[in-house]
Design an enzyme around this catalytic site. Structure first.
Site, PDB file in Angstrom:
ATOM      1  N   ASP A 161       7.016  18.414  -4.088  1.00 41.26           N
ATOM      2  CA  ASP A 161       6.463  17.577  -3.873  1.00 41.26           C
ATOM      3  C   ASP A 161       8.010  17.160  -4.495  1.00 41.26           C
ATOM      4  OD1 ASP A 161       5.899  14.897  -4.726  1.00 41.26           O
ATOM      5  OD2 ASP A 161       4.466  15.210  -6.166  1.00 41.26           O
TER       6      ASP A 161
ATOM      7  N   THR B 207       4.366   1.937  14.209  1.00 40.27           N
ATOM      8  CA  THR B 207       4.513   3.539  14.878  1.00 40.27           C
ATOM      9  C   THR B 207       2.781   3.751  15.578  1.00 40.27           C
ATOM     10  OG1 THR B 207       6.795   3.365  14.240  1.00 40.27           O
ATOM     11  CG2 THR B 207       6.860   5.069  14.925  1.00 40.27           C
TER      12      THR B 207
ATOM     13  N   ARG C  86      -4.794   4.007  10.818  1.00 39.32           N
ATOM     14  CA  ARG C  86      -3.993   3.087  11.409  1.00 39.32           C
ATOM     15  C   ARG C  86      -4.903   2.644  12.714  1.00 39.32           C
ATOM     16  NH1 ARG C  86       1.937   5.795   9.946  1.00 39.32           N
ATOM     17  NH2 ARG C  86       0.612   7.537   9.646  1.00 39.32           N
TER      18      ARG C  86
ATOM     19  N   TYR D   2       2.750   0.711  -2.065  1.00 40.28           N
ATOM     20  CA  TYR D   2       3.439   1.529  -0.789  1.00 40.28           C
ATOM     21  C   TYR D   2       4.960  -0.008  -0.969  1.00 40.28           C
ATOM     22  CZ  TYR D   2       4.885   2.270   3.868  1.00 40.28           C
ATOM     23  OH  TYR D   2       5.416   3.103   4.729  1.00 40.28           O
TER      24      TYR D   2
ATOM     25  N   THR E 256      -0.519  14.337   2.893  1.00 47.75           N
ATOM     26  CA  THR E 256      -0.779  13.286   4.313  1.00 47.75           C
ATOM     27  C   THR E 256      -0.073  14.536   5.518  1.00 47.75           C
ATOM     28  OG1 THR E 256       1.130  11.863   3.795  1.00 47.75           O
ATOM     29  CG2 THR E 256      -1.232  11.327   3.459  1.00 47.75           C
ATOM     30  N   GLY E 257       1.030  14.849   5.819  1.00 44.68           N
ATOM     31  CA  GLY E 257       1.598  15.871   6.149  1.00 44.68           C
ATOM     32  C   GLY E 257       1.127  17.251   6.774  1.00 44.68           C
TER      33      GLY E 257
ATOM     34  N   LYS F 110       8.437   0.585  -1.703  1.00 41.69           N
ATOM     35  CA  LYS F 110       9.871   0.821  -0.769  1.00 41.69           C
ATOM     36  C   LYS F 110      11.413  -0.196  -1.182  1.00 41.69           C
ATOM     37  CE  LYS F 110       8.376   4.145   2.407  1.00 41.69           C
ATOM     38  NZ  LYS F 110       9.364   5.013   2.817  1.00 41.69           N
TER      39      LYS F 110
HETATM   40  N1  UDP Z   1      -6.995  -2.846  11.862  1.00 43.63           N
HETATM   41  C1  UDP Z   1      -8.363  -3.156  12.825  1.00 43.63           C
HETATM   42  N2  UDP Z   1      -9.079  -1.809  12.513  1.00 43.63           N
HETATM   43  C2  UDP Z   1      -9.044  -0.405  12.647  1.00 43.63           C
HETATM   44  C3  UDP Z   1      -7.585  -0.755  12.245  1.00 43.63           C
HETATM   45  C4  UDP Z   1      -7.065  -0.957  11.191  1.00 43.63           C
HETATM   46  O1  UDP Z   1      -8.002  -4.344  12.775  1.00 43.63           O
HETATM   47  O2  UDP Z   1      -9.758   0.429  12.673  1.00 43.63           O
HETATM   48  C5  UDP Z   1      -6.283  -3.686  11.368  1.00 43.63           C
HETATM   49  C6  UDP Z   1      -5.427  -4.526  10.058  1.00 43.63           C
HETATM   50  O3  UDP Z   1      -6.026  -4.782   9.101  1.00 43.63           O
HETATM   51  C7  UDP Z   1      -3.969  -4.498  10.780  1.00 43.63           C
HETATM   52  C8  UDP Z   1      -3.334  -3.764  11.971  1.00 43.63           C
HETATM   53  O4  UDP Z   1      -4.891  -3.208  12.576  1.00 43.63           O
HETATM   54  O5  UDP Z   1      -3.827  -5.647  10.743  1.00 43.63           O
HETATM   55  C9  UDP Z   1      -2.658  -2.928  11.504  1.00 43.63           C
HETATM   56  O6  UDP Z   1      -3.004  -1.938  11.002  1.00 43.63           O
HETATM   57  P1  UDP Z   1      -2.775  -0.593  10.429  1.00 43.63           P
HETATM   58  O7  UDP Z   1      -3.502   0.231   9.097  1.00 43.63           O
HETATM   59  O8  UDP Z   1      -2.402  -0.005  11.472  1.00 43.63           O
HETATM   60  O9  UDP Z   1      -0.947  -0.936   9.374  1.00 43.63           O
HETATM   61  P2  UDP Z   1      -0.542  -1.751   9.105  1.00 43.63           P
HETATM   62  O10 UDP Z   1       0.376  -2.574   9.554  1.00 43.63           O
HETATM   63  O11 UDP Z   1      -1.664  -3.011   8.365  1.00 43.63           O
HETATM   64  O12 UDP Z   1       0.404  -1.206   7.921  1.00 43.63           O
END
Ligand code: UDP
Length: 326
Positions: free
Chosen positions: A65, A184, A195, A154, A44-45, A158
């Site tokens: 890995d 972040t 994200r 995940y 993923t990097g 962790k």
């Molecule tokens: N989310 C969203 N639309 C997107 C991507 C994410 O509404 O296109 C929402 C997701 O359901 C969560 C929040 O944004 O409630 C943060 O999601 P992210 O995947 O960034 O990180 P998480 O905090 O869930 O690990």
């Protein structure tokens, strides 16, 4: 405040060094005079994340890995274990690999640190709190995690990594620190990693609808990557074991974030609503009293500035492609 060590040109191993946070961390370590060995399987990097360091004699990238093993020749003064898929679509697409890097990967990183009596830092996560019933979340909160749901690959990886780190500290006296990283964002988020910040910014910049999952009332607290790395370095340089939350307590709903992105980019994109992922936490906000007190750290970059700098990264021509679900 916990006593600090002087950064004095130590040799630091960073697993996941080609990742989003890992690459910023490698740059900050090299900039202050540390020598860095980044270890990454590039799943993923990306090696391009480290292009600014390629010619630096104090830096090397090893493609491997960490779940399979972690062999590093020469001195090792600190091991920072940051290897793991971190975006929900990434870890949901790699469930077994995510569990492996949290368990076997952590075991190998701890063994390397033990062999050199090096300080070990574990990159943990706010996901250890699950869908929290205590708000904001202090480190003393044990969390509310579904151990068999899709996100458990995940969260539980962790949590196991934290347990393994603390057991090694207690049983062998290894010098360890655990950082719980909250959401972040910043340059080098992959535009397609799914994200929320990368999705919304890329969607807005491309004039496509912003995909809000659920009704957008769930909250997150977003920390700019530069602040996050400063907090992590403060932990590296301290003798604090933690765990310690490093995140920005500025909490907002996902719908507020969508509007902030539309305002900042001047985009005419509409907002569309899509199903909420399983076990998506309803709210999240770090209590950072411990970091303030013991590390003298707090975030300083405001959301608007951080989003602007991230948008610049996406428009600079480096990354291509649309955000979305896998
Ligand atoms: N989310 C969203 N639309 C997107 C991507 C994410 O509404 O296109 C929402 C997701 O359901 C969560 C929040 O944004 O409630 C943060 O999601 P992210 O995947 O960034 O990180 P998480 O905090 O869930 O690990």
């Amino acid at each position: 405040m916990t006593p600090r060590r002087a950064p004095d040109g130590r040799r630091v191993v960073v697993t996941g060094g080609a990742g989003f946070i890992g690459s910023h961390l490698c740059e900050a370590l090299v900039a202050r005079g540390d020598r860095v060995v980044a270890v990454d399987d590039l799943s993923t990097g990306a090696a391009d994340n480290l292009s600014s360091l390629r010619a630096d004699s104090g830096f090397e990238l090893v493609v491997a890995d960490v779940s399979e093993g972690l062999a590093v020749d020469g001195d090792v003064d600190a091991v920072l274990h940051f290897a793991s898929p971190a975006s929900p679509p990434d870890y949901l697409a790699r469930p077994l690999e995510t569990l492996a890097v949290g368990s076997e990967g952590t075991r190998h990183a701890l063994a390397l640190a033990s062999a050199h009596e090096a300080r070990f830092i574990l990159a943990s996560t706010s996901e250890v709190y699950g869908d929290p019933v205590v708000h904001p979340q202090p480190e003393s909160y044990w969390g509310n995690v579904n151990p068999v749901g899709p996100r458990s690959v995940y969260d539980e990886a962790k949590r196991f990594a934290e347990a393994l780190t603390m057991a090694t500290h207690r049983a062998k006296g290894l010098d360890v620190g655990i950082v719980r990283i909250f959401n972040t964002y910043g340059p080098r988020l992959r535009p397609g990693d799914g994200r929320v910040v990368s999705n919304f910014l890329v969607q807005a910049l491309e004039g496509r609808p912003l995909t809000v999952y659920g009704d957008g009332s769930q909250t997150r607290s977003l920390c700019f990557v530069e602040d996050e790395v400063a907090g992590i370095l403060a932990l590296v340089d301290s003798t604090l074991t933690g765990p310690v939350n490093i995140g920005n307590p500025n909490e907002l709903t996902i719908l507020e974030l969508a509007h902030a992105v539309l305002g900042l980019t001047g985009s005419a994109s509409e907002i569309v609503y899509e199903p909420l992922p399983t076990d998506d936490p309803t709210r999240r906000r770090p209590d950072i009293a411990l970091a303030r007190r013991e590390l003298g750290w707090e975030p300083v970059v405001a959301l608007e500035e951080g989003l602007r700098r991230t948008a610049e990264f996406f428009t600079s021509g480096t990354p291509q492609g649309a955000g979305g679900r896998p």
